[in-house]
Design a protein around this motif. Structure first.
Motif, mmCIF file in Angstrom:
data_model
loop_
_atom_site.group_PDB
_atom_site.id
_atom_site.type_symbol
_atom_site.label_atom_id
_atom_site.label_comp_id
_atom_site.label_asym_id
_atom_site.label_seq_id
_atom_site.Cartn_x
_atom_site.Cartn_y
_atom_site.Cartn_z
ATOM 1 N N ASN A 24 18.127 79.722 5.651
ATOM 2 C CA ASN A 24 19.273 80.507 5.193
ATOM 3 C C ASN A 24 20.106 80.996 6.360
ATOM 4 O OD1 ASN A 24 18.666 80.208 2.488
ATOM 5 N ND2 ASN A 24 17.491 82.098 2.374
ATOM 6 N N LYS A 25 19.462 81.437 7.428
ATOM 7 C CA LYS A 25 20.191 81.937 8.593
ATOM 8 C C LYS A 25 21.005 80.814 9.246
ATOM 9 C CE LYS A 25 19.728 84.499 12.821
ATOM 10 N NZ LYS A 25 18.987 85.488 13.534
ATOM 11 N N LYS A 26 20.421 79.622 9.360
ATOM 12 C CA LYS A 26 21.154 78.488 9.941
ATOM 13 C C LYS A 26 22.352 78.115 9.081
ATOM 14 C CE LYS A 26 17.513 76.215 12.554
ATOM 15 N NZ LYS A 26 16.725 74.988 12.712
ATOM 16 N N ILE A 27 22.174 78.105 7.773
ATOM 17 C CA ILE A 27 23.281 77.758 6.873
ATOM 18 C C ILE A 27 24.395 78.794 6.987
ATOM 19 C CG2 ILE A 27 23.962 77.553 4.454
ATOM 20 C CD1 ILE A 27 21.223 76.207 3.973
ATOM 21 N N LYS A 28 24.045 80.066 7.080
ATOM 22 C CA LYS A 28 25.065 81.106 7.235
ATOM 23 C C LYS A 28 25.807 80.957 8.555
ATOM 24 C CE LYS A 28 23.082 84.577 4.218
ATOM 25 N NZ LYS A 28 22.566 85.942 4.080
ATOM 26 N N ALA A 29 25.099 80.569 9.611
ATOM 27 C CA ALA A 29 25.753 80.349 10.906
ATOM 28 C C ALA A 29 26.713 79.173 10.820
ATOM 29 C CB ALA A 29 24.706 80.118 11.990
ATOM 30 N N ILE A 30 26.304 78.088 10.160
ATOM 31 C CA ILE A 30 27.181 76.932 9.980
ATOM 32 C C ILE A 30 28.404 77.340 9.167
ATOM 33 C CG2 ILE A 30 27.389 74.656 8.909
ATOM 34 C CD1 ILE A 30 24.370 74.299 9.536
ATOM 35 N N LYS A 31 28.184 78.138 8.127
ATOM 36 C CA LYS A 31 29.285 78.597 7.280
ATOM 37 C C LYS A 31 30.283 79.403 8.091
ATOM 38 C CE LYS A 31 29.965 81.125 2.962
ATOM 39 N NZ LYS A 31 29.287 81.899 1.926
ATOM 40 N N TRP A 32 29.791 80.248 8.981
ATOM 41 C CA TRP A 32 30.666 81.074 9.807
ATOM 42 C C TRP A 32 31.468 80.214 10.776
ATOM 43 C CZ3 TRP A 32 30.789 82.471 15.076
ATOM 44 C CH2 TRP A 32 31.631 83.548 15.358
ATOM 45 N N VAL A 33 30.806 79.266 11.410
ATOM 46 C CA VAL A 33 31.467 78.399 12.391
ATOM 47 C C VAL A 33 32.449 77.447 11.716
ATOM 48 C CG1 VAL A 33 31.053 76.523 14.029
ATOM 49 C CG2 VAL A 33 29.601 78.542 14.057
ATOM 50 N N SER A 34 32.133 77.004 10.505
ATOM 51 C CA SER A 34 32.940 75.978 9.852
ATOM 52 C C SER A 34 34.011 76.551 8.937
ATOM 53 C CB SER A 34 32.040 75.031 9.071
ATOM 54 O OG SER A 34 31.335 75.742 8.079
ATOM 55 N N TYR A 35 34.373 77.800 9.136
ATOM 56 C CA TYR A 35 35.467 78.375 8.356
ATOM 57 C C TYR A 35 36.721 77.540 8.602
ATOM 58 C CZ TYR A 35 38.837 81.689 6.544
ATOM 59 O OH TYR A 35 39.824 82.277 5.816
ATOM 60 N N GLY A 36 37.304 76.987 7.580
ATOM 61 C CA GLY A 36 38.479 76.158 7.747
ATOM 62 C C GLY A 36 38.237 74.691 7.442
ATOM 63 N N TYR A 37 36.998 74.303 7.157
ATOM 64 C CA TYR A 37 36.785 72.927 6.697
ATOM 65 C C TYR A 37 37.605 72.744 5.428
ATOM 66 C CZ TYR A 37 32.815 71.676 9.712
ATOM 67 O OH TYR A 37 32.016 71.350 10.767
ATOM 68 N N ARG A 38 38.179 71.590 5.281
ATOM 69 C CA ARG A 38 39.099 71.377 4.169
ATOM 70 C C ARG A 38 38.393 71.181 2.821
ATOM 71 N NH1 ARG A 38 44.530 69.778 5.356
ATOM 72 N NH2 ARG A 38 44.884 70.110 7.569
ATOM 73 N N ASN A 39 37.163 70.703 2.843
ATOM 74 C CA ASN A 39 36.483 70.495 1.563
ATOM 75 C C ASN A 39 34.981 70.727 1.705
ATOM 76 O OD1 ASN A 39 35.307 68.092 2.544
ATOM 77 N ND2 ASN A 39 37.079 66.899 1.890
ATOM 78 N N PHE A 40 34.354 70.839 0.569
ATOM 79 C CA PHE A 40 32.928 71.143 0.519
ATOM 80 C C PHE A 40 32.090 70.005 1.076
ATOM 81 C CE2 PHE A 40 28.839 71.069 -1.709
ATOM 82 C CZ PHE A 40 28.337 72.282 -1.281
ATOM 83 N N GLU A 41 32.526 68.772 0.904
ATOM 84 C CA GLU A 41 31.735 67.626 1.374
ATOM 85 C C GLU A 41 31.535 67.667 2.884
ATOM 86 O OE1 GLU A 41 29.952 65.346 -0.306
ATOM 87 O OE2 GLU A 41 30.515 66.540 -2.050
ATOM 88 N N ASN A 42 32.545 68.100 3.630
ATOM 89 C CA ASN A 42 32.393 68.224 5.084
ATOM 90 C C ASN A 42 31.350 69.289 5.428
ATOM 91 O OD1 ASN A 42 34.338 66.299 5.456
ATOM 92 N ND2 ASN A 42 35.973 67.743 5.893
ATOM 93 N N PHE A 43 31.397 70.397 4.706
ATOM 94 C CA PHE A 43 30.430 71.479 4.910
ATOM 95 C C PHE A 43 29.021 70.999 4.584
ATOM 96 C CE2 PHE A 43 28.400 75.344 2.982
ATOM 97 C CZ PHE A 43 28.209 76.032 4.175
#
Length: 53
Positions: A24-43
């Protein structure tokens, strides 16, 4: 279930939710860093790439 009993169960069984919390912590870090990805598939691709073994 009281907190004390949960702690005693963790010691007696040797099982914790530490690995899940780590994911969960890693996913939250990725979410924070990837703010601005254009779509969910990239995330989703980024998460799968990080957890690939």
């Amino acid at each position: 279930m009281k907190t004390g009993k949960k702690i005693l169960n963790a010691f007696s069984t040797g099982m914790t939710n530490g690995q899940t919390e780590g994911f969960n912590k890693k996913i939250k870090a990725i979410k924070w860093v990837s703010y601005g990805y254009r779509n969910f598939e990239n995330f989703k691709s980024r998460i799968l790439m990080v957890f690939r073994t």
